[in-house]
Design a protein around this motif. Structure first.
Motif, PDB file in Angstrom:
ATOM      1  N   THR A 211       0.829  -1.193  -0.125  1.00  0.00           N
ATOM      2  CA  THR A 211      -0.097   0.097  -0.057  1.00  0.00           C
ATOM      3  C   THR A 211       0.908   1.198   0.011  1.00  0.00           C
ATOM      4  N   ARG A 213       3.782   1.513  -0.963  1.00  0.00           N
ATOM      5  CA  ARG A 213       4.291   1.623  -2.152  1.00  0.00           C
ATOM      6  C   ARG A 213       3.615   2.383  -3.483  1.00  0.00           C
ATOM      7  N   ALA A 214       2.278   1.879  -3.287  1.00  0.00           N
ATOM      8  CA  ALA A 214       0.847   2.183  -4.345  1.00  0.00           C
ATOM      9  C   ALA A 214       0.945   3.696  -4.077  1.00  0.00           C
ATOM     10  N   LYS A 215       1.038   4.336  -3.017  1.00  0.00           N
ATOM     11  CA  LYS A 215       0.778   5.578  -2.648  1.00  0.00           C
ATOM     12  C   LYS A 215       1.994   6.394  -3.211  1.00  0.00           C
ATOM     13  N   GLY A 216       3.112   5.923  -3.674  1.00  0.00           N
ATOM     14  CA  GLY A 216       4.094   6.607  -4.234  1.00  0.00           C
ATOM     15  C   GLY A 216       5.154   7.125  -3.534  1.00  0.00           C
ATOM     16  N   LEU A 217       5.386   6.370  -2.144  1.00  0.00           N
ATOM     17  CA  LEU A 217       6.269   6.846  -0.991  1.00  0.00           C
ATOM     18  C   LEU A 217       7.663   6.325  -1.562  1.00  0.00           C
ATOM     19  N   SER A 218       8.682   7.071  -1.429  1.00  0.00           N
ATOM     20  CA  SER A 218      10.106   6.562  -1.714  1.00  0.00           C
ATOM     21  C   SER A 218      10.335   5.473  -0.915  1.00  0.00           C
TER      22      SER A 218
ATOM     23  N   MET B  56       1.487  -0.418 -12.479  1.00  0.00           N
ATOM     24  CA  MET B  56       1.972   0.435 -11.181  1.00  0.00           C
ATOM     25  C   MET B  56       3.444  -0.065 -10.981  1.00  0.00           C
ATOM     26  N   GLN B  87       7.582   6.770  -8.750  1.00  0.00           N
ATOM     27  CA  GLN B  87       6.976   7.352  -7.377  1.00  0.00           C
ATOM     28  C   GLN B  87       6.199   8.523  -7.595  1.00  0.00           C
ATOM     29  N   ARG B  90       2.625   6.945  -9.211  1.00  0.00           N
ATOM     30  CA  ARG B  90       1.854   6.085  -8.169  1.00  0.00           C
ATOM     31  C   ARG B  90       1.111   7.056  -7.186  1.00  0.00           C
ATOM     32  N   PHE B  98      -6.525  -2.921  -2.432  1.00  0.00           N
ATOM     33  CA  PHE B  98      -6.238  -4.488  -2.180  1.00  0.00           C
ATOM     34  C   PHE B  98      -7.198  -5.296  -1.816  1.00  0.00           C
ATOM     35  N   LEU B 121       2.341  13.982  -0.492  1.00  0.00           N
ATOM     36  CA  LEU B 121       3.332  13.444  -1.319  1.00  0.00           C
ATOM     37  C   LEU B 121       3.082  14.168  -2.765  1.00  0.00           C
TER      38      LEU B 121
END
Lengths: 311, 338
Positions: A211, A213-218, B56, B87, B90, B98, B121
């Motif tokens: 999850t 990762r899917a958010k776009g966190l580094s 993704m 990044q 996403r 999920f 972000l």
């Protein structure tokens, strides 16, 4: 929460009571006599000595007197050193605690980092390195490690460099603390790093990491914000026993490095049959461990919101 | 109207394992237009989740590897995108929810904070604005008392509430595409219906396209615009939901539909199932993957993979039975009609 703490303190008192009782009667069951050393004193001296320390009374009376004294905070007078046990514990434990805390900080910080990095770089050179360190830490006893460190890192290194880098023995300055703290901490470091590695591998496979990762966190943010915090839980759990391991480890390390800590007194008191000293140090160590475990349990509820401390 | 959000062309994804190369996705082509719901259906292991996660790049690479193909998401070329570019994509361009809401939230972080994390972000907002935005998102997915709920931890949420919070998190940065990977499988039936209603409602509000991955054809019928049926790493039939349910042509689609239990069956009939198991993708068959389980199987089915036949606008299927030279092709087409 308050109820929980009170309940735990109640249990602690009960545990200490059993500890005192068992230790008291086991001491009396030991063969030998505290006043017989290299030569046997005359019967009158013996009788006087026994009367002075109250050892002439029946064992049950001695036991009740001892319990009463302990409740008043009086652990008696050491038979060997002829000083109050409380004073000896106070001054010697300061040294042991200093050594123990250094070892513990070293073990936990390096252990967590090593374990986390090993899991992140699974199968890489860092992983192999951490596993080798862990294996050495688990399998080499601290007294052998201590002696090897003394020989190579103090004696041989100092000879090679020409001046003192690390001290072989003694206590007082920083040079003297490095090797004993390392020798004392390595075993716990090994345990912590292995546990951290396993736990981290487990966490990295969790859905919430996906999850994140899917958010776009580094990668860094995922690791430090989401993974390490959850993976550290089992390490916190074993902090109680780890503290115990480090503290009991001081018995040996303090002898090897000639450090005037409590561990040394503890092991010497058993050899000398110094009843009051054995009792005093045991009660002190017992209380210390109980407090450590309690702190860890409270800390656990603080780190993991799912843990509810209920009485 | 039909602005293309996602275009996948001949995508092949493999996993390198000790046993060999597992060809999980073997040439999938798909597209999703703005505001539409595409359902990808198929049984476990047919490559539907791998396809979606590759969009993704969520599959760990290695062992996963994009062998060939093209993925275009808006103006982004996903296959060529670097980690850093991914990044930024996403959460912002495409987000995902999920299967199991019980495990996909960080148990030691407040729900609100997890949403704020995503917002901060991708959107330039102050901490207070981000917090207010997170609460608005929770409200949008019909979570009562969003202010208080935001301060709670995932274990204080029920399964349905957690999935709602996941949806709030996924939609917090207005992505063009939402991938819902079996969003209702782990939930009970009434909650399933609520979540599907919520998705439908949100879709209308914010014009996000949705890829719905499921093996539940009931869910598909109620919510999808188009359907892609996948089998053994390939799309075997694709068309509008009407096409798939009433004018289907591929024997696998037909078998899937037959295995749906009927709610108004009065007799104690045994449930229909498709005999056999899907092929091992370590050594995929050279012909049609379904041949071994297909009751219409012919010699050619085992030797060569059938080409794609167009049956109507946007309705295609890959089956040798549809070849003009196949005896009875015409009648079969008619029989399946209506």
């Amino acid at each position: 929460m308050l109820r929980y703490v009170l309940k735990r303190i109640g249990y602690a008192v009960l545990t200490l009571f059993f500890l005192i009782t068992i230790v008291f009667f086991m001491m009396r069951a030991l063969p030998g006599d505290p006043f017989i050393g290299d030569k046997t004193p005359s019967p009158t001296t013996m009788a006087n000595m026994r009367a002075k320390y109250g050892l002439d009374k029946p064992v049950t009376v001695q036991y009740l007197m001892y319990l009463g004294n302990v409740l008043r905070g009086d652990l008696g007078t050491s038979l060997t050193y002829e000083r109050p046990v409380v004073d000896i514990v106070k001054s010697a434990f300061a040294v042991s605690a200093d050594l123990g805390i250094r070892a513990l900080i070293f073990a936990v910080i390096i252990g967590v980092l090593l374990g986390a990095v090993a899991a992140i770089k699974r199968g890489g050179p860092m992983d192999t390195f951490s596993m080798v360190v862990a294996m050495i830490g688990v399998s080499v006893p601290s007294f052998i490690l201590g002696a090897l460190l003394q020989y190579f890192l103090a004696l041989k290194l100092n000879q090679a460099v020409g001046h003192q880098v690390l001290a072989v023995q003694g206590w007082g300055n920083f040079k003297q603390t490095v090797l004993p703290a390392f020798a004392l901490g390595l075993g716990s470091l090994a345990t912590v790093s292995r546990l951290m590695r396993t736990s981290m591998l487990d966490v990295l496979n969790q859905d919430y990491i996906k999850t994140a990762r899917a958010k776009g966190l580094s990668r860094q943010k995922i690791l430090w914000r989401h993974a390490v915090r959850n993976a550290i839980m089992p390490v916190v759990t074993i902090m109680g026993p780890t503290t115990a391991a480090v503290l009991t480890g001081t018995f040996v390390i303090e002898s090897i490095f000639n450090i005037p800590g409590l561990g040394k007194y503890f092991s010497m008191s058993v050899k000398d049959l110094d009843f009051t000293m054995i009792g005093g140090t045991t009660i002190f160590y017992g209380a210390l461990l109980i407090v450590c475990t309690l702190i860890v349990d409270l800390l656990y509820g603080f780190i993991d919101p799912r843990v509810k401390l209920e009485g | 109207m039909s602005e293309r959000i996602l275009e996948i062309k001949d995508l092949r994804v493999s996993f390198d394992t000790y046993a060999g190369e597992v060809q999980a996705v073997r040439g999938v082509s798909l597209h999703v237009d703005k505001g539409e719901v595409l359902a990808i259906v198929g049984e476990s292991g047919c490559g539907k989740s791998v396809t979606a996660q590759t969009v993704m790049k969520l599959n760990p690479m290695p062992p996963a590897r994009i062998v060939s193909g093209e993925i275009r998401l808006g103006e982004h070329d996903i296959v060529a995108a670097t980690d850093k570019e991914m990044q930024a994509i996403r959460g912002r361009e495409v987000s995902m929810i999920f299967q199991d809401p019980m495990t996909c939230m960080n148990p030691t972080m407040q729900v609100g904070k997890q949403i704020v994390e995503a917002i901060k972000l991708h959107r330039k907002l102050s901490p207070e604005e981000a917090k207010a935005e997170a609460i608005r998102c929770l409200k949008q997915v019909n979570i009562p008392n969003p202010e208080e709920r935001a301060k709670q931890y995932p274990h204080e949420f029920s399964g349905g509430m957690r999935q709602r919070a996941m949806i709030a998190m996924a939609l917090s940065c207005d992505p063009k595409l939402l991938i819902a990977d079996e969003p209702t499988t782990a939930l009970d039936v009434t909650i399933q219906a609520q979540i599907m209603d919520l998705l439908a409602e949100l879709k209308d509000q914010i014009s996000t396209a949705i890829i719905l991955i499921t093996h539940d054809l009931g869910v598909v019928a109620g919510s999808a615009d188009r359907v892609a049926v996948m089998y053994a790493g390939k799309v075997v039939e694709t068309g509008s939901t009407q096409d798939i349910f009433y004018r289907n042509a591929h024997p696998y689609t037909q078998a899937l539909l037959k295995s749906l239990p009927s709610p108004d069956a009065t007799k104690r009939e045994p449930l229909v199932s498709i005999p056999g198991t899907p092929p091992d993708l370590l050594s995929p068959p050279k012909g049609c993957g379904f041949a071994a389980r297909c009751k219409h199987c012919m010699k050619i089915c085992q030797e060569e993979y059938p080409p794609e036949f167009t049956l109507g606008e946007g309705h295609t299927a890959s089956c040798w039975l549809l070849h003009p030279d196949c005896p009875g092709a015409a009648e079969r087409g008619e029989k399946n009609d209506g």
